[in-house]
Design a protein around this motif. Structure first.
Motif, PDB file in Angstrom:
ATOM      1  N   TYR A  59       5.728   4.124  -0.957  1.00  0.00           N
ATOM      2  CA  TYR A  59       5.958   2.678  -0.926  1.00  0.00           C
ATOM      3  C   TYR A  59       5.505   2.076   0.406  1.00  0.00           C
ATOM      4  O   TYR A  59       5.514   2.736   1.444  1.00  0.00           O
ATOM      5  N   LEU A  60       5.143   0.808   0.344  1.00  0.00           N
ATOM      6  CA  LEU A  60       4.749   0.081   1.538  1.00  0.00           C
ATOM      7  C   LEU A  60       5.975  -0.449   2.276  1.00  0.00           C
ATOM      8  O   LEU A  60       6.978  -0.811   1.652  1.00  0.00           O
ATOM      9  N   THR A  61       5.882  -0.515   3.579  1.00  0.00           N
ATOM     10  CA  THR A  61       6.947  -1.125   4.364  1.00  0.00           C
ATOM     11  C   THR A  61       6.805  -2.648   4.276  1.00  0.00           C
ATOM     12  O   THR A  61       5.828  -3.174   3.729  1.00  0.00           O
ATOM     13  N   ASP A  62       7.768  -3.355   4.818  1.00  0.00           N
ATOM     14  CA  ASP A  62       7.688  -4.814   4.820  1.00  0.00           C
ATOM     15  C   ASP A  62       6.436  -5.291   5.566  1.00  0.00           C
ATOM     16  O   ASP A  62       5.760  -6.233   5.132  1.00  0.00           O
ATOM     17  N   LYS A  63       6.146  -4.639   6.681  1.00  0.00           N
ATOM     18  CA  LYS A  63       4.958  -5.014   7.450  1.00  0.00           C
ATOM     19  C   LYS A  63       3.687  -4.758   6.648  1.00  0.00           C
ATOM     20  O   LYS A  63       2.764  -5.583   6.644  1.00  0.00           O
ATOM     21  N   GLN A  64       3.638  -3.626   5.971  1.00  0.00           N
ATOM     22  CA  GLN A  64       2.455  -3.304   5.169  1.00  0.00           C
ATOM     23  C   GLN A  64       2.298  -4.297   4.019  1.00  0.00           C
ATOM     24  O   GLN A  64       1.182  -4.707   3.690  1.00  0.00           O
ATOM     25  N   ASN A  65       3.406  -4.681   3.396  1.00  0.00           N
ATOM     26  CA  ASN A  65       3.337  -5.673   2.319  1.00  0.00           C
ATOM     27  C   ASN A  65       2.839  -7.019   2.841  1.00  0.00           C
ATOM     28  O   ASN A  65       2.073  -7.716   2.163  1.00  0.00           O
ATOM     29  N   ALA A  66       3.267  -7.371   4.042  1.00  0.00           N
ATOM     30  CA  ALA A  66       2.808  -8.622   4.648  1.00  0.00           C
ATOM     31  C   ALA A  66       1.303  -8.564   4.919  1.00  0.00           C
ATOM     32  O   ALA A  66       0.573  -9.532   4.669  1.00  0.00           O
ATOM     33  N   ASN A  67       0.828  -7.420   5.416  1.00  0.00           N
ATOM     34  CA  ASN A  67      -0.604  -7.246   5.669  1.00  0.00           C
ATOM     35  C   ASN A  67      -1.409  -7.260   4.373  1.00  0.00           C
ATOM     36  O   ASN A  67      -2.541  -7.754   4.332  1.00  0.00           O
ATOM     37  N   LYS A  68      -0.813  -6.726   3.324  1.00  0.00           N
ATOM     38  CA  LYS A  68      -1.474  -6.742   2.019  1.00  0.00           C
ATOM     39  C   LYS A  68      -1.644  -8.176   1.527  1.00  0.00           C
ATOM     40  O   LYS A  68      -2.691  -8.532   0.963  1.00  0.00           O
ATOM     41  N   GLU A  69      -0.636  -9.009   1.726  1.00  0.00           N
ATOM     42  CA  GLU A  69      -0.718 -10.410   1.310  1.00  0.00           C
ATOM     43  C   GLU A  69      -1.798 -11.151   2.089  1.00  0.00           C
ATOM     44  O   GLU A  69      -2.509 -11.998   1.544  1.00  0.00           O
ATOM     45  N   ILE A  70      -1.926 -10.826   3.379  1.00  0.00           N
ATOM     46  CA  ILE A  70      -2.986 -11.445   4.192  1.00  0.00           C
ATOM     47  C   ILE A  70      -4.351 -11.048   3.651  1.00  0.00           C
ATOM     48  O   ILE A  70      -5.263 -11.881   3.539  1.00  0.00           O
ATOM     49  N   LEU A  71      -4.489  -9.776   3.303  1.00  0.00           N
ATOM     50  CA  LEU A  71      -5.757  -9.299   2.757  1.00  0.00           C
ATOM     51  C   LEU A  71      -6.067  -9.987   1.432  1.00  0.00           C
ATOM     52  O   LEU A  71      -7.216 -10.345   1.157  1.00  0.00           O
ATOM     53  N   LYS A  72      -5.036 -10.193   0.617  1.00  0.00           N
ATOM     54  CA  LYS A  72      -5.225 -10.917  -0.653  1.00  0.00           C
ATOM     55  C   LYS A  72      -5.787 -12.309  -0.412  1.00  0.00           C
ATOM     56  O   LYS A  72      -6.697 -12.757  -1.123  1.00  0.00           O
ATOM     57  N   SER A  73      -5.255 -12.982   0.596  1.00  0.00           N
ATOM     58  CA  SER A  73      -5.714 -14.348   0.879  1.00  0.00           C
ATOM     59  C   SER A  73      -7.151 -14.354   1.386  1.00  0.00           C
ATOM     60  O   SER A  73      -7.930 -15.256   1.067  1.00  0.00           O
ATOM     61  N   LEU A  74      -7.525 -13.335   2.177  1.00  0.00           N
ATOM     62  CA  LEU A  74      -8.889 -13.255   2.686  1.00  0.00           C
ATOM     63  C   LEU A  74      -9.891 -12.953   1.575  1.00  0.00           C
ATOM     64  O   LEU A  74     -11.040 -13.401   1.618  1.00  0.00           O
ATOM     65  N   PHE A  75      -9.445 -12.207   0.578  1.00  0.00           N
ATOM     66  CA  PHE A  75     -10.320 -11.813  -0.540  1.00  0.00           C
ATOM     67  C   PHE A  75     -10.107 -12.691  -1.774  1.00  0.00           C
ATOM     68  O   PHE A  75     -10.582 -12.352  -2.859  1.00  0.00           O
ATOM     69  N   GLN A  76      -9.415 -13.820  -1.631  1.00  0.00           N
ATOM     70  CA  GLN A  76      -9.015 -14.605  -2.798  1.00  0.00           C
ATOM     71  C   GLN A  76     -10.186 -15.112  -3.634  1.00  0.00           C
ATOM     72  O   GLN A  76     -10.053 -15.295  -4.855  1.00  0.00           O
ATOM     73  N   ASN A  77     -11.341 -15.302  -3.021  1.00  0.00           N
ATOM     74  CA  ASN A  77     -12.497 -15.800  -3.769  1.00  0.00           C
ATOM     75  C   ASN A  77     -13.436 -14.683  -4.222  1.00  0.00           C
ATOM     76  O   ASN A  77     -14.536 -14.951  -4.707  1.00  0.00           O
ATOM     77  N   LEU A  78     -12.974 -13.445  -4.070  1.00  0.00           N
ATOM     78  CA  LEU A  78     -13.779 -12.294  -4.450  1.00  0.00           C
ATOM     79  C   LEU A  78     -13.117 -11.539  -5.599  1.00  0.00           C
ATOM     80  O   LEU A  78     -11.897 -11.576  -5.764  1.00  0.00           O
ATOM     81  N   ASP A  79     -13.932 -10.840  -6.363  1.00  0.00           N
ATOM     82  CA  ASP A  79     -13.425  -9.972  -7.425  1.00  0.00           C
ATOM     83  C   ASP A  79     -12.901  -8.700  -6.764  1.00  0.00           C
ATOM     84  O   ASP A  79     -13.677  -7.916  -6.206  1.00  0.00           O
ATOM     85  N   HIS A  80     -11.582  -8.487  -6.789  1.00  0.00           N
ATOM     86  CA  HIS A  80     -11.025  -7.327  -6.104  1.00  0.00           C
ATOM     87  C   HIS A  80      -9.789  -6.803  -6.820  1.00  0.00           C
ATOM     88  O   HIS A  80      -9.100  -7.542  -7.530  1.00  0.00           O
ATOM     89  N   ILE A  81      -9.532  -5.518  -6.647  1.00  0.00           N
ATOM     90  CA  ILE A  81      -8.321  -4.886  -7.172  1.00  0.00           C
ATOM     91  C   ILE A  81      -7.781  -3.915  -6.118  1.00  0.00           C
ATOM     92  O   ILE A  81      -8.521  -3.467  -5.242  1.00  0.00           O
TER      93      ILE A  81
END
Length: 279
Positions: free
Chosen positions: A194-216
């Motif tokens: 499982y991801l820690t709270d910090k890792q989950n926060a970093n994942k959300e940032i990455l989602k926002s950076l890749f929001q206009n791209l096809d990604h999984i």
């Protein structure tokens, strides 16, 4: 205009890297700087005159081969938006690349993984490793010797979410992926379930950076080593490019810390896009 630096030793590997750069940026207005570096160390065992003569011959040979290559490229160039310039430098490879990268404001360095005499099983040669570790201002793309250049359609991006990514840090990856309409498979390579709270926060940032791209997002189980896990993931997903940020906690840094033989034995099936860590 993109400014691409391609170190050239006239080996098949270096010329293949140049061809990959031309394919990768085929729709971009680009200047390709072809850099040939020759040894400039003087021998204390030889006279000053003899040293000068040898270095003069090296310089003439370098410039002659670069001129021949330029003529061939210009003659066969089917992209009007591409131009080529030659640079011949008497220096070490790393110093020359750092100097030219700064003076020419290079956007990408694209290089082969070994010279003409490299063993077939070796992917990352010592010069390539030195460049990757010694360049911190622009991305480095390394191309396997046997890789047939093609436009990337699937990119494997490795992360463990332990650090925060920044827009300018990932800009080259976003730019290439968007321009090619490629998909990003975000490979989470870590032993923890499982991801820690910090890792989950970093994942959300990455989602926002890749929001206009096809990604999984994908989780990868590590059975032997992270390097093998990422390589196998790239092969299983038919990825055309592996991208990662070169920071202390990722698999590439661990690769550099392994046994000297293992340092040059990571045999990636596809090119690597190595992004410099931006503080």
């Amino acid at each position: 205009m993109k400014r691409i630096l391609v170190p050239i030793d006239f080996s098949d590997n270096a010329l293949n890297a140049l061809e990959y750069a031309r394919v990768l940026f085929n729709n971009e207005e680009c200047t390709f700087f072809l850099l040939n570096v020759y040894v400039s160390n003087r021998s204390v065992m030889l006279s000053e005159e003899y040293n000068d003569a040898i270095l003069g011959e090296m310089s003439d040979e370098s410039e002659h081969e670069l001129e021949a290559l330029l003529k061939k490229l210009i003659k066969n160039n089917d992209h009007s938006n591409h131009e080529f310039k030659a640079i011949s430098v008497p220096d070490t490879l790393l110093k020359a690349i750092n100097s030219v990268s700064a003076s020419k404001e290079i956007d990408y360095i694209v290089m082969g993984t070994k010279g003409a005499k490299g063993a077939k099983e070796i992917f990352l040669g010592s010069n390539t490793v030195k460049v990757i570790n010694g360049i911190n201002r622009c991305p480095v793309i390394v191309v396997p010797q046997s890789y047939v250049p093609k436009t990337p359609s699937i990119v494997a991006f490795s992360t463990n979410f332990k650090r925060t990514f920044h827009q300018n840090e990932l800009a080259p990856l976003i730019e290439i992926t968007a321009s090619k309409g490629a998909k990003i498979n975000i490979a989470r390579i870590m032993a923890e379930e499982y991801l820690t709270d910090k890792q989950n926060a970093n994942k959300e940032i990455l989602k926002s950076l890749f929001q206009n791209l096809d990604h999984i997002f994908c989780k990868i189980d590590v059975e032997n080593s992270e390097t093998e896990a990422l390589r196998d993931f790239a092969m299983q997903t038919e990825s055309d490019l592996i991208a990662l940020v070169h920071h202390k906690q990722n698999f590439f840094q661990k690769l550099m810390e392994e046994d000297v033989v293992d340092k040059i034995s990571f045999n990636s099936p596809v090119p690597l896009l190595i992004l410099p860590e931006l503080k």
